[in-house]
Enzyme design. Structure first.
Site, PDB file in Angstrom:
ATOM      1  N   ASP A 293       0.865  -1.169   0.000  1.00 42.86           N
ATOM      2  CA  ASP A 293       0.000   0.000   0.000  1.00 42.86           C
ATOM      3  C   ASP A 293       0.919   1.242   0.000  1.00 42.86           C
ATOM      4  O   ASP A 293       2.137   1.143   0.160  1.00 42.86           O
ATOM      5  CB  ASP A 293      -0.961  -0.011   1.197  1.00 42.86           C
ATOM      6  CG  ASP A 293      -2.197   0.849   0.911  1.00 42.86           C
ATOM      7  OD1 ASP A 293      -2.147   1.695  -0.001  1.00 42.86           O
ATOM      8  OD2 ASP A 293      -3.215   0.678   1.600  1.00 42.86           O
TER       9      ASP A 293
HETATM   10  C1  BGC Z   1      -5.042   3.161   0.182  1.00 42.74           C
HETATM   11  C2  BGC Z   1      -5.242   2.119  -0.886  1.00 42.74           C
HETATM   12  C3  BGC Z   1      -5.101   2.742  -2.243  1.00 42.74           C
HETATM   13  C4  BGC Z   1      -3.738   3.394  -2.333  1.00 42.74           C
HETATM   14  C5  BGC Z   1      -3.441   4.002  -3.684  1.00 42.74           C
HETATM   15  C6  BGC Z   1      -3.793   3.981  -0.032  1.00 42.74           C
HETATM   16  O1  BGC Z   1      -3.722   5.061   0.825  1.00 42.74           O
HETATM   17  O2  BGC Z   1      -4.991   2.520   1.433  1.00 42.74           O
HETATM   18  O3  BGC Z   1      -6.496   1.516  -0.737  1.00 42.74           O
HETATM   19  O4  BGC Z   1      -5.268   1.768  -3.236  1.00 42.74           O
HETATM   20  O5  BGC Z   1      -3.680   4.422  -1.359  1.00 42.74           O
HETATM   21  O6  BGC Z   1      -4.145   5.145  -3.904  1.00 42.74           O
END
Ligand code: BGC
Length: 767
Positions: A293
C-alpha cells in the site's frame, strides 16, 4: 483522491454485460502459456540488476492518494528503466505520454503498468461497495466491475486497486464503505465477482484490467475503528474470518494483492512473512505479485521493526512484497541488498518475473498505447447509466415501512396534485452522492434526488417544495422554519439525511455514528408535525438511527448510490422499482455496541440462547451484555423489507445423520431445501439465506454462519422450493489442532430471511 478535470468520458467498447463465471485462465496465477514464460525469461536474461529493481518501483508523480512523498524526476526515472508501475495517471494522453518514455525511451522498452483506485466505477459511478454488497447479487456486481474496467482501460489504466475484500465489523472504521461488509462467505462471493468482472475472460482483451485484492490482511480489524490502527487477530480468526475473501480472489486468478498498513499481532502486514509467503504463496499458490500500500514499506520503520530504509526494504521484500508503492525504498536499496548477498538474486528474479508476467498477459508489449481521438459513444454511456441505476436500485435497503393512514407508507402514490416536501441537506448535493473514491466522476454527471423528483413531479402533476433545513454537520437552525413550513403544507415529506460523501473511506473514521450535526433535531421536529415522513439515509457506514427507527414510518438506507442516485431513488419511492437490498453489516443501536457482528460466539453466559436449548436458560443478571443496552443490533445482518411479504416453510434436510469423515473426504453432502412463498399482493424479490451452527466441536463456533443464499423473484401467491447443499467447504473450520476439517457434533441449519429469524433443522454429524 484528487480528480483530474480534463478527463474526457469515452468508451471504446460496448459493454458485454455477461460476465464470465468460470475460473479464469491465462491470468496471473498461472505461469501463462510457454511462449509467455519464455518471453519473460528472455527479458530477464537481458536486464541489469538496476533494471530488475526498477520493475519493483511504483510511483505517483503528480496527484496523491496518501501522505506526500516526493518523487524525483519521473521522466528521468522512466527512461532509466526505474519505474515498473505508476498510479494516478488517469487520461489517455497522460498514460500514453508516460508510456512513450518507457517504451521508446528506456533501454529495455518495458511498458509501465498504470494503476488507479477504480473502486466503484471510473467515470460512471455505481454505489459504494458496501451499497453494492447489499444487493446480494454478485452477478450484478461483476457487471459493474466489467463496465468500470472498460472505462478505465480506454484511458490506459489496466490495473485497478479493487476489490477491497477486508471484513469489517466496526462501523466507526471509515473504510467499511469500501468493502462487502462483515461476512466472510458473502465477502468471498463478491471477491470472486469483482475479479471476474475486472479481469474478464482473458487479460489480453484490451478492455480487461488486472484486479488487486486488498488490503492483505486484517486491516478492517483496526482497534477502536481508527484507520491504520494495530490489529490483534488470532490465527483461527485470521484464517476463518479475514483470509477467506482473499483466498477466493486468489482462487479466481486475481493478478495482484496489496499488502496492508496495519500490524497484525505486532508484525506489519507489509513485512509479514507468515501472511505474504506462508499463506499467500506457499499454501494458496499465488503467482501474481504483491504491491505494497501507499508508502507501507517506508512505514515499517514507523511501526518500529526497522531503523533505516535498507532494513525496511530487506524486511518487506523478503517477507513477500514485490512492488513498493511510492516509498522509493526498493529503488534505492534492493540492488545493494542483492550485491551484499542479503537478498538472493533468484528471489529478486521471482518478483520481477511475476510483474513481467502480468504485463505480458495484459498484452502491454504489443499494445502499450490507447487511442486518444475517440468520440464519446452515446450507446455505451446509455448502457452505463442503465447499469448504474439498476445497481443503485438493488443496493437500497428498506428498514421500516409502517402503515400510515391504513397502508404501508411506501411506495408513494403518484397522484395528480399531490404535494411533496423534499427536505434535508443531501437532497440536492451532487458531490455527496459520489461517496468516497469518486475516481473520475464529475458532480455534473450526477442526478440528485431533487432533480429526479422535480422531473417526476412535473411529469405527473405533483407539487414539489424543497428546503435543505440544515447542513450535514451544521448546528444552525436558521433553515428549520422554512423546512417546517414546507412540511406543514405537504401531503408527504421525504427527508434526505445522513453523512457527507467524505465522512467515510480512508482516514475517515468516526467516534460517533449518529446522524451528524443537528439533522436528528430537524427530523424530530418534522415528524412532530404529524405528516407522513419517508427518511432516506445516505451514508458510507451503518448509522445508529434508533430514534428514527422507532418514530419515522418509512426508512430507506441508500448508502451513496452513485451517478444515478436520483432516478433510482424516485423509481423506488414510487414503486417502479422495489427495494430488494439486504444488510451486509449489522446496524448498531449505539456506538457502544461496536464491534458488532452476527456471527459472534455464544459465550458461556449468553443473554439469549439462539437455539433455545432449555437446559441453559440464561440467568437474568449474570449474562454477557450491557446494563443500559440490548446486545442485539437495531437491524441484523441480512435484514431488509420489500413492498411485499414472504413466508418460509421449515428447512428440510436430506439426512438426519451424516459422517464427518465422509464430509472431509468429499463423499457426503447434505441437501437442504425450503419453500419460500410471496404472501403479499405485489411481486417481489426475496433473498433466502442459509445459516448453520455447529455444536459439540473442539472449538466454539459462531451462533450462526452464512453458508448459502439465493435471490428469488416471486409473483403474488407464488412459491418456490429452494435447494442448497452443504459439504466440506461449508462445514469444515479451523479446529483445536489448527486443521481445517469437519468434526463430529450437532449441525443446526436455517433457511431464513435474515440472521435473526427462522427455525433450525438439526442434523447429527457422526464420526
Ligand atoms: C489506500 C489504498 C489505495 C492506495 C493508492 C492507499 O492510501 O490505502 O487503498 O489503493 O492508497 O491510492
Amino acid at each position: 483522491m484528487q480528480r483530474n478535470p480534463s478527463i474526457i468520458p469515452v468508451l471504446v467498447w460496448l459493454l458485454p454485460l455477461a460476465v464470465q463465471t468460470g475460473r479464469l485462465a491465462a491470468q496471473t496465477g498461472d505461469l501463462g502459456p510457454p511462449q509467455a514464460q519464455a518471453r519473460v525469461d528472455a527479458l530477464l536474461g537481458r536486464m541489469t540488476l538496476e533494471e530488475k529493481v526498477g520493475q519493483l518501483n511504483q510511483i505517483s508523480p503528480d496527484s496523491t492518494t496518501g501522505p506526500k512523498q516526493a518523487v524525483e524526476n519521473a521522466d528521468e526515472l522512466i527512461r532509466n528503466g526505474s519505474v515498473g508501475g505508476m498510479l494516478n495517471a488517469v487520461t489517455a494522453r497522460e498514460t500514453n505520454g508516460l508510456q512513450r518514455e518507457a517504451v521508446e525511451g528506456s533501454r529495455m522498452h518495458i511498458p509501465i503498468l498504470f494503476g488507479l483506485d477504480v473502486i466503484h466505477g471510473f467515470r460512471t459511478l455505481f454505489p459504494i461497495p458496501l451499497g453494492l454488497s447489499a444487493s446480494w447479487d454478485p452477478a450484478l456486481v461483476g457487471q459493474t466491475a466489467r463496465y468500470a474496467a472498460q472505462e478505465a482501460s480506454s484511458q490506459g489504466v489496466r490495473w485497478v486497486f479493487s476489490p477491497m475484500v477486508d471484513i469489517a465489523r466496526d462501523p466507526r472504521w471509515g473504510r467499511i464503505a469500501e468493502g462487502a461488509g462483515e461476512d466472510p462467505y458473502l465477502g468471498s462471493a463478491f471477491a470472486r465477482a469483482y475479479v471476474r468482472g475486472y479481469q474478464g475472460e482473458s487479460l489480453d482483451n484490451p478492455t480487461s484490467v488486472v484486479a488487486c485484492a486488498k488490503h492483505f490482511v486484517g486491516y478492517g480489524a483496526a482497534e477502536g475503528g481508527r484507520d491504520y490502527n494495530t490489529t490483534e487477530i488470532s490465527e483461527r480468526t485470521l484464517r476463518g474470518v479475514y483470509l477467506p475473501p482473499f483466498q477466493a480472489a486468489v482462487g479466481d486468478g486475481v493478478g495482484t494483492v496489496m499488502s496492508a498498513f496495519n500490524a497484525i499481532n505486532g508484525v506489519p502486514a507489509s513485512a509479514n512473512a507468515f501472511t505474504l509467503t506462508q499463506v499467500l504463496r506457499t499454501e494458496w499458490g499465488f503467482r501474481g505479485f504483491v504491491d505494497s500500500d501507499w508508502t507501507a514499506v517506508r512505514e515499517v520503520m514507523l511501526h518500529g521493526i526497522a531503523d533505516d530504509e535498507r532494513t525496511a526494504a530487506l524486511r518487506s521484500f523478503l517477507a513477500g512484497v514485490d512492488m513498493d508503492m511510492q516509498s522509493g525504498i526498493y529503488l534505492h536499496n534492493v540492488a545493494g541488498l542483492v550485491r551484499s548477498g542479503q537478498v538472493p538474486m533468484e528471489r529478486l528474479d521471482e518478483s520481477v518475473r511475476a510483474i513481467l508476467r502480468i504485463k505480458v498477459a495484459l498484452g502491454l508489449f504489443e499494445h502499450p498505447y490507447v487511442g486518444e481521438a475517440v468520440v464519446p459513444d452515446p450507446a455505451a454511456a446509455a448502457l452505463g447509466a442503465t447499469l448504474a441505476r439498476k445497481a443503485a436500485e438493488e443496493s437500497f435497503v428498506l428498514l421500516e415501512n409502517r402503515k400510515f393512514g391504513g397502508a404501508p407508507l411506501l411506495p408513494l402514490a403518484a397522484s395528480k396534485g399531490r404535494r411533496i416536501a423534499l427536505l434535508g441537506p443531501l437532497a440536492d448535493s451532487a458531490e455527496d452522492m459520489l461517496g468516497c473514491w469518486s475516481c473520475q466522476a464529475e458532480p455534473s454527471d450526477m442526478v440528485t434526488l431533487r432533480s429526479a423528483l422535480s422531473e417526476r413531479a412535473a411529469r405527473q402533476g405533483m407539487h414539489l417544495s424543497f428546503a435543505p433545513g440544515t447542513e450535514v454537520s451544521g448546528t444552525s437552525e436558521a433553515g428549520f422554519s422554512k423546512a417546517m413550513d414546507a412540511a406543514r403544507n405537504a401531503d408527504v415529506v421525504v427527508m434526505a439525511l445522513g453523512e457527507s460523501g467524505h465522512s467515510s473511506g480512508e482516514a475517515s473514521s468516526r467516534s460517533d455514528i449518529n446522524l451528524p450535526g443537528n439533522q436528528e433535531k430537524l427530523l424530530e421536529a418534522v415528524v412532530g408535525t404529524g405528516k407522513p415522513v419517508v427518511l432516506v439515509v445516505f451514508s458510507g457506514r451503518p448509522l445508529s438511527i434508533a430514534w428514527a427507527s422507532e418514530h419515522v414510518p418509512a426508512v430507506l438506507m441508500a448508502w451513496f448510490p452513485g451517478t444515478q442516485a436520483g432516478p433510482a431513488l424516485v423509481r423506488t419511492l414510487f414503486g417502479d422499482a422495489e427495494p430488494a437490498g439486504r444488510l451486509t453489516v449489522s446496524v448498531p443501536r449505539s456506538v457502544g455496541q461496536v464491534p458488532i457482528y452476527y456471527n459472534h460466539l455464544n459465550t458461556g453466559r449468553p443473554r439469549v440462547d439462539p437455539i433455545g436449548l432449555g437446559a441453559t436458560k440464561p440467568d437474568p443478571y449474570f449474562v454477557t451484555g450491557y446494563i443500559d443496552q440490548e446486545n442485539t443490533p437495531l437491524y441484523p445482518f441480512g435484514y431488509g423489507l420489500t413492498y411485499t411479504s414472504f413466508s418460509y416453510s421449515p428447512a428440510h434436510v436430506s439426512a438426519a445423520t451424516l459422517s464427518s469423515k465422509d464430509i472431509n473426504l468429499g463423499k457426503a453432502r447434505l441437501a437442504v431445501s425450503a419453500e419460500v412463498r410471496n404472501t403479499g399482493n405485489r411481486e417481489g424479490t426475496e433473498t433466502a439465506q442459509l445459516y448453520i451452527r455447529l455444536r459439540g466441536t473442539s472449538v466454539a463456533r459462531p451462533v450462526r454462519e452464512l453458508k448459502g443464499f439465493q435471490r428469488v423473484h416471486l409473483a403474488p401467491g407464488e412459491s418456490r422450493r429452494l435447494e442448497f447443499e452443504l459439504g466440506r467447504d461449508e462445514l469444515a473450520f479451523w479446529n483445536a489442532d489448527m486443521k481445517e476439517a469437519a468434526e463430529p457434533g450437532s449441525l443446526y441449519v436455517w433457511v431464513a430471511p435474515d440472521s435473526a429469524r427462522g427455525t433450525p433443522a438439526k442434523v447429527e454429524l457422526a464420526e
